[in-house]
Motif scaffolding. Structure first.
Motif, PDB file in Angstrom:
ATOM      1  N   VAL A 141     -47.893 -98.089 -67.658  1.00  0.00           N
ATOM      2  CA  VAL A 141     -48.572 -96.988 -68.348  1.00  0.00           C
ATOM      3  C   VAL A 141     -49.972 -96.876 -67.754  1.00  0.00           C
ATOM      4  N   GLY A 148     -51.595 -93.023 -74.196  1.00  0.00           N
ATOM      5  CA  GLY A 148     -51.156 -94.283 -73.583  1.00  0.00           C
ATOM      6  C   GLY A 148     -50.937 -95.370 -74.631  1.00  0.00           C
ATOM      7  N   VAL A 164     -50.408-101.706 -69.592  1.00  0.00           N
ATOM      8  CA  VAL A 164     -51.225-100.487 -69.663  1.00  0.00           C
ATOM      9  C   VAL A 164     -52.475-100.713 -68.819  1.00  0.00           C
ATOM     10  N   ASP A 166     -56.051 -99.286 -67.276  1.00  0.00           N
ATOM     11  CA  ASP A 166     -57.078 -98.263 -67.506  1.00  0.00           C
ATOM     12  C   ASP A 166     -58.319 -98.583 -66.689  1.00  0.00           C
ATOM     13  N   ALA A 268     -50.712 -91.333 -68.500  1.00  0.00           N
ATOM     14  CA  ALA A 268     -51.373 -90.922 -69.741  1.00  0.00           C
ATOM     15  C   ALA A 268     -52.865 -90.790 -69.471  1.00  0.00           C
ATOM     16  N   THR A 269     -53.174 -90.036 -68.417  1.00  0.00           N
ATOM     17  CA  THR A 269     -54.574 -89.971 -67.974  1.00  0.00           C
ATOM     18  C   THR A 269     -55.343 -88.795 -68.576  1.00  0.00           C
TER      19      THR A 269
END
Ligand code: NAP
Length: 634
Positions: A141, A148, A164, A166, A268-269
């Motif tokens: 993700v 997200g 995930v 980020d 999921a940006t």
């Protein structure tokens, strides 16, 4: 069932804050008597009615008095909540929305209510899929914001392996990055939240700190932190046709390159992530302090400074009223005025009594959310749809014109003492063509301050000391703030995404992003996008509702792969193309399809690449579960 006690005065104060239709149905839970909602006191149907739903003040008081007695009686008899059947719940739903609960919309609303505790968007069951199969399917993700984190929770619920990643040091996405003064959500909080995760919101439209705390708490509560890889930016994502897997190349905050491999990628940006600085000549020559609203320079004290602000979009709308309280002077450069959506409670805290009702009166919070959800659900959608027989330069239908006149009257009233500003603040384009902005008067009041001036002449250049406009005026500043928005249609920028045959998404899209349901892209198998092309909603529903729909669909895709014993799914091009033609036809009917109005809803070629043109019901239905026939499975 215990309802915590309050003094008579406190209880009456709490009831004074009640949303009457929600209170009435909550009383039915205490008494089991539907007679209360079968009488003459009932909400009327109509988006513009406001929270009292057309119920007279005398009738509201009657209900409050009745509620007082009913709650006291319930407390003294240590009552049990009534066991209401499905028919009763439907009747209560119909009472609140003042309309029949028909067909699939009825199903959506009932599920949204979550009366029985079942999660609205819990995806189809993974039951029957062995745990080993789930645990050996790894999902990467990208992004730990609202979408997200939601995907992470669902993946965790089903025992799917995931990570995930980020670029930021924490979760929260937009609510971590946007910290400018005055930053707050402009969708009602009781709706801008996961359907299954209520919260004791301090305000109807809470600020960025509260939103960030909500998402941090969510990550903690559901044990998502152990799956997070923070401070790590994905530079590329590549599909390997040989193995049917995705490889991500990343760089962490120590400058180390780290690779990740997985069976699927969930992007999921977000759409509003990368700041966009305007293409104005001389921009880099400014010698003062300059920054973008999403990169606020908190170390800079703005007290007494001469500040120039470029842009009058949603961000500037919130920070200008705040900075103008401390700045020496503020000059706002406006290219196009936004339509203002009057929202008197925009900055208001939720009163103590309302907190009590939401937290302690059984079911009140659920019914209140249900009402907020329904009233904003399709919201103004009808008012921003084009009537081909309507011919007027600034409106697109009779309904559009009707709402426009109400909004124009608000501006005129607010600026009664400053007639010189009126023309500059009333848009000449149809309502809905650009994003309407909520306000309780703060924006226009700030423009009326002695230390604020609104400049509508176009900017010709930025120079060492400030800004020069086309009419030859020169402005000198200590600080220049860009409220100029984001690179919305550059999805995933600056990441490179490689699909089948090493083709880049950039080459595939050529500045014209499209996806099936906003989620799947042909030749980019097992790549799922959240808040992707044409999934932005601006006038109806909420972005969290859309994320819940999308995540449910993506989980359905993963389940499909596992259930069928397949490893790769690729959206069929004809399905994708037909869908996008349908999207384009829809957007042409909407105000935001109006030619000649520039917005972040459109790409450089003028095609609407961001917005969803249909009802939330349509999206909910389309994303309920994937149709295997839409994909090549291998
Ligand atoms: P925006 O809505 O894209 O506004 C950008 C502003 O900059 C516009 O007024 C635009 O003028 C102006 N601009 C751009 N280039 C310019 C130039 N070369 N010269 C002069 N003016 C220029 O950006 P935003 O305010 O950051 O908001 C973006 C989106 O983020 C919002 O629509 C919303 O969806 C979201 N947002 C939400 C919230 C919230 O929930 N509270 C808060 C902030 C942002 P034109 O209109 O003429 O193009």
């Amino acid at each position: 069932m215990t309802i915590p006690d309050l003094s008579d005065t406190q209880l009456r104060d709490a009831l004074a804050c009640a949303h009457i239709p929600s209170l009435m149905v909550s009383l039915v839970h205490l008494t089991g008597d539907l007679a209360l909602i079968r009488g003459d006191i009932r909400p009327q149907h109509g988006f513009m009615l406001g929270p009292d739903c057309g119920i007279s003040e005398a009738h509201q008081q009657h209900i409050r008095d009745l509620a007082f007695d009913t709650i006291r009686a319930f407390q003294s008899r240590h009552g049990q909540l009534a066991d209401l059947g499905e028919d009763a719940i439907v009747e209560m739903c119909e009472f609140i929305i003042a309309a029949p609960l028909e067909g699939p919309y009825g199903e959506l609303l009932q599920r949204e209510l979550v009366i029985g505790g079942t999660e609205t968007f819990a995806h189809d069951s993974f039951a029957g899929i062995p745990h080993e199969a789930r645990a050996s399917f790894r999902v990467l993700v990208v992004g730990a914001g609202m979408s997200g984190l939601l995907a992470a929770k669902r993946l965790k619920d089903e025992g799917i392996d995931f990570v995930v990643i980020d670029k930021n040091a924490g979760v929260g996405g937009t609510w971590l990055e946007n910290t400018y003064p005055g930053c707050r959500v402009d969708s009602a909080n009781h709706m801008y939240s996961y359907s299954f995760e209520p919260y004791d919101w301090p305000q109807h439209f809470s600020d960025n700190h509260v939103l960030l705390a909500y998402f941090e708490r969510f990550a903690d509560k559901y044990g998502l932190r152990e799956h997070l890889v923070l401070d790590t930016e994905v530079s590329s994502a590549a599909f390997d046709e040989g193995t049917g897997t995705w490889r991500l190349e990343t760089e962490n905050f120590r400058g180390e390159a780290v690779k990740f491999e997985g069976n699927a990628v969930i992007m999921a940006t977000g759409q509003l992530n990368r700041p966009r600085l305007p293409d104005i000549s001389g921009r880099d020559s400014f010698s003062g302090i300059a920054f973008h609203s999403a990169r606020w320079a908190h170390a800079q004290d703005l007290t007494g400074r001469r500040i120039g602000v470029i842009g009058t979009g949603a961000s500037a709308f919130q920070f200008v009223p705040e900075i103008s309280k401390v700045a020496g002077d503020v000059t706002v450069f406006q290219r196009t005025p936004p339509w203002i959506l009057p929202t008197p409670e925009y900055h208001d805290s939720i009163p103590e009594g309302k907190h009590w009702l939401l937290n302690h009166l059984p079911f009140y919070g659920k019914w209140y959310r249900f009402w907020v959800f329904h009233s904003a659900g399709e919201g103004l959608l009808d008012s921003v749809r084009r009537d081909p027989d309507w011919h007027n330069a600034r409106s697109i239908s009779a309904k559009n014109e009707e709402v426009t006149q109400i909004l124009e009257a608000f501006v005129r009233e607010q600026l009664a003492g400053r007639p010189d500003l009126i023309n500059a603040c009333i848009p000449a384009y149809p309502l809905g063509a650009k994003r309407g902005l909520r306000d309780n008067g703060a924006w226009l009041q700030s423009l009326c301050r002695d230390n604020v001036q609104l400049v509508t002449s176009k900017i010709e250049a930025i120079h060492e000391r400030g800004v020069r406009t086309r009419n030859g005026q020169n402005f000198e500043f200590d600080v220049l703030i860009y409220g100029t928005g984001f690179k919305a249609s550059d999805f995933f920028f600056p990441m490179q995404v490689y699909g089948r045959g090493g083709k880049t998404l950039e080459a595939h899209w050529q500045g014209d992003p499209r996806a099936y349901l906003g989620i799947a892209i042909p030749d980019f198998p097992n790549l799922f996008v959240l808040y992707g092309p044409n999934t932005n909603i601006v006038i109806n529903a909420s972005i969290t509702f859309f994320s819940e729909c999308e995540v449910r669909y993506v989980m359905g895709c993963i389940r499909l792969l596992l259930a069928e014993g397949r490893s790769v799914m690729d959206c069929k091009k004809d399905v994708h193309d037909a869908y996008n033609e349908w999207i384009d036809r829809g957007n042409e009917q909407m105000a935001w399809g109006t030619p000649g109005v520039s917005t972040w809803y459109k790409n450089a070629a003028g095609r609407v690449t961001q917005n969803w043109p249909y009802s939330m019901l349509e999206f909910w239905q389309q994303t309920k579960s994937p149709n295997a026939a839409d994909y090549q499975l291998s």
